[in-house]
Structures are given as C-alpha cells and as structure tokens.
Design a protein around this motif. Structure first.
Motif, short mmCIF file in Angstrom:
data_model
loop_
_atom_site.label_atom_id
_atom_site.label_comp_id
_atom_site.label_asym_id
_atom_site.label_seq_id
_atom_site.Cartn_x
_atom_site.Cartn_y
_atom_site.Cartn_z
N GLU A 4 44.54 43.74 35.07
CA GLU A 4 45.83 43.28 34.63
C GLU A 4 46.29 42.11 35.68
OE1 GLU A 4 48.10 43.66 32.06
OE2 GLU A 4 46.49 44.84 31.21
N GLN A 5 46.01 42.35 37.05
CA GLN A 5 46.23 41.48 38.04
C GLN A 5 45.37 40.14 37.97
OE1 GLN A 5 46.08 43.45 41.82
NE2 GLN A 5 48.05 44.46 41.67
N VAL A 6 44.26 40.39 37.59
CA VAL A 6 43.34 39.32 37.39
C VAL A 6 43.83 38.48 36.36
CG1 VAL A 6 40.70 38.74 36.89
CG2 VAL A 6 41.30 40.52 38.55
N LYS A 7 43.92 39.17 35.09
CA LYS A 7 44.68 38.55 33.93
C LYS A 7 45.65 37.66 34.15
CE LYS A 7 42.63 41.38 30.24
NZ LYS A 7 43.15 42.16 29.07
N GLU A 8 46.48 38.16 34.96
CA GLU A 8 47.85 37.50 35.21
C GLU A 8 47.43 36.22 36.17
OE1 GLU A 8 51.09 39.63 36.89
OE2 GLU A 8 50.97 41.43 35.34
N GLU A 9 46.71 36.47 36.96
CA GLU A 9 46.16 35.05 37.85
C GLU A 9 45.59 34.19 37.09
OE1 GLU A 9 43.94 36.75 41.11
OE2 GLU A 9 45.61 37.85 42.08
N GLU A 10 44.80 34.51 36.13
CA GLU A 10 44.00 33.79 35.22
C GLU A 10 44.76 32.84 34.52
OE1 GLU A 10 41.00 35.85 33.34
OE2 GLU A 10 39.51 36.09 34.95
N THR A 11 46.02 33.38 33.84
CA THR A 11 46.83 32.91 33.08
C THR A 11 47.85 32.06 33.88
OG1 THR A 11 48.22 34.93 33.17
CG2 THR A 11 46.95 34.63 31.30
N ASN A 12 48.04 32.16 35.05
CA ASN A 12 48.84 31.43 35.94
C ASN A 12 48.28 30.40 36.73
OD1 ASN A 12 51.02 33.21 35.48
ND2 ASN A 12 50.69 34.10 37.57
#
Length: 114
Positions: free
Chosen positions: A106-114
């Motif tokens: 989830e953190q990786v996805k958030e970082e990728e979307t940011n």
C-alpha cells in the motif's frame, strides 16, 4: 442337738447346692447365648468381608481403570493443546507477515501515485 445340727447344716447345704446349681445353669445358658451371638456376628462379618472383596473390589478396580483412562486422556489433551498453541503462533506469524507485506505494498502504491 443332732437333729438341730442336721437341720441347720442340711438346710445350709441344700441352699448352697441350689445356689450353685442355679448359678451354673444361668452361666451355662448365658455362655450358650453369647456363643450363639458370636457365631451370628462371625457369619455377618464373613458376608461383609466377602461382599467387600468381591463386589466393592471389582467396582474399585473398574473405577481405577476409568481414572487411569482419564489421566491418559488428560495427558493426550495436554500434548494436543501444546501442538495447537504452536500451530496458532505459526499462523499468527504468517498473518503478521502478510499484513506487513500488504502495508508495504500500500505504501509503495501511494508513493507511486504521488
């Protein structure tokens, strides 16, 4: 005088003899009653002993067998409980790892979307 002595001593002798005969008769009958009572008590005690040895002994052996079975089952349950405890801890570890992995993803996805 002879008649007086004779009547005096014969009377005493008669009383003495009667007294001892009565006492002996009473003692003999009492002893017979006591002996009969003792025999009855002995018979009752023998029956009680036989009952205790046969019936109560068998029941006690059966109960002891059940107790041993219970102890064995309790030991098996203790072993099974420990195995289950180990298994539960193993799966808690697996779930923890999966949860941590999901959080990381989830953190990786958030970082990728940011």
């Amino acid at each position: 005088p002879t008649l007086e002595l004779s009547s005096l001593y014969d009377s005493s002798l008669w009383r003495f003899t009667n007294k001892h005969q009565i006492e002996n008769s009473f003692v003999a009958s009492s002893q017979q009653l006591v002996q009969t009572q003792r025999q009855k008590v002995d018979v009752i005690n023998a029956k009680r002993k036989r009952w205790q040895e046969e019936e109560v002994g068998v029941k006690l052996q059966r109960l002891e067998g059940k107790w041993v079975e219970g102890v064995v089952k309790l030991e098996r349950l203790g072993v099974a409980e420990e195995k289950m405890r180990v298994e539960v801890e193993k799966w808690r570890g697996v779930l923890r790892e999966m949860a941590e992995k999901m959080v990381e993803e989830e953190q990786v996805k958030e970082e990728e979307t940011n």
